[in-house]
Design an enzyme around this catalytic site. Structure first.
Site, PDB file in Angstrom:
ATOM      1  N   CYS A 110       1.235  -0.908   0.054  1.00 22.48           N
ATOM      2  CA  CYS A 110      -0.029   0.306   0.105  1.00 22.48           C
ATOM      3  C   CYS A 110       0.911   1.202   0.244  1.00 22.48           C
ATOM      4  CB  CYS A 110      -0.654   0.508   0.895  1.00 22.48           C
ATOM      5  SG  CYS A 110      -2.264   1.786   1.529  1.00 22.48           S
ATOM      6  N   HIS A 166     -10.247   1.268   1.160  1.00 19.58           N
ATOM      7  CA  HIS A 166      -9.194   3.159   1.431  1.00 19.58           C
ATOM      8  C   HIS A 166     -10.927   3.550   1.222  1.00 19.58           C
ATOM      9  CE1 HIS A 166      -5.496   3.273   1.872  1.00 19.58           C
ATOM     10  NE2 HIS A 166      -5.462   2.195   0.777  1.00 19.58           N
ATOM     11  N   HIS A 174      -8.939  -3.368  -2.003  1.00 19.12           N
ATOM     12  CA  HIS A 174      -8.056  -2.765  -1.702  1.00 19.12           C
ATOM     13  C   HIS A 174      -8.167  -1.388  -1.789  1.00 19.12           C
ATOM     14  CE1 HIS A 174      -3.529  -1.777   0.153  1.00 19.12           C
ATOM     15  NE2 HIS A 174      -4.314  -0.732  -0.727  1.00 19.12           N
ATOM     16  N   GLU A 175      -8.543  -0.400  -2.846  1.00 19.40           N
ATOM     17  CA  GLU A 175      -8.964   0.947  -3.001  1.00 19.40           C
ATOM     18  C   GLU A 175     -10.555   1.414  -2.700  1.00 19.40           C
ATOM     19  OE1 GLU A 175      -6.668   2.704  -3.669  1.00 19.40           O
ATOM     20  OE2 GLU A 175      -4.906   1.282  -4.322  1.00 19.40           O
TER      21      GLU A 175
HETATM   22 ZN    ZN Z   1      -3.286   1.263   0.014  1.00 18.51          ZN
END
Ligand code: ZN
Length: 208
Positions: A91, A137, A133-134
């Site tokens: 990340c 976020h 993953h995004e």
């Molecule tokens: Zn990340």
């Protein structure tokens, strides 16, 4: 604008869906691509540059020459997940930290592009991993939250070091205090024209 590192409070902020596409957004997207390439990333979420809105930039080639591979997505939602696969993940907000994380192998995403048109994407493997993953976020969820017990234990030292570095940067005045960051994020979310509290590269006071 700058990529913020753990434990910057923007990384735990639940971003708000975007309701307008304006010139400011286009400028922010351009800056985010620059930062993403500089850090050699595949994707970057708005919360990683301390902007409390649901959008992200992506270029799975990570190559700034491959302009036609650049994609911008607003208000993305995962509508379907299939299979699971464990693989190494990193990340840009945790530079140098890589650990195994279990993710869905395939995801279907609904989002909007920069023209405001709805798009549907089916992504597999690395692309599916990037999406999960995004989108995490944008909801204040980080890959350390998705690690199994072994990866989590192996990351403990690195996380302590990130915390130390962050505190030191705040002491030097390079990053605002947490309460100030929270206040600025709330003002940005309310539509006020304030700079994202990502901190400056230069320290506020000259260092010895
Ligand atoms: Zn990340």
């Amino acid at each position: 604008m700058k990529i913020v590192h753990f434990p910057h409070p923007a990384l735990r902020y639940k971003a708000k869906p975007l309701t307008t596409i304006d010139k400011k957004l286009h400028l922010q997207v351009g800056e985010m691509f620059d930062l993403m390439y500089e850090a050699r990333g595949l994707a970057l979420a708005a919360t990683q540059v301390a902007l409390p809105f649901q959008f992200l930039v992506m270029n799975l080639t990570a190559d700034p020459q491959e302009k036609d591979q650049e994609q911008v997505f607003l208000n993305p939602v995962i509508v379907e997940r299939k299979g699971t696969i464990e693989d190494e993940e990193g990340c840009l907000s945790f530079p140098g930290l890589f650990q195994k994380v279990r993710r869905a192998k395939t995801v279907k995403v609904h989002a909007y592009n920069l023209k405001g048109e709805p798009v549907e994407i089916e992504a597999h493997d690395l692309a599916a991993r990037a999406w999960q993953h995004e989108i995490d976020h944008l909801h204040g969820v980080l890959f350390i939250d998705k690690m199994g017990p072994v990866a989590r234990l192996a990351s403990r030292g690195a996380l302590k070091e990130f915390e130390r570095e962050f505190r030191k940067a705040q002491e030097r005045g390079e990053i605002p205090e947490n309460v100030e960051i929270e206040r600025l994020l709330a003002r940005l979310e309310a539509g006020e024209d304030v700079p994202p509290p990502s901190g400056s590269k230069e320290s506020a006071e000259p260092r010895p």
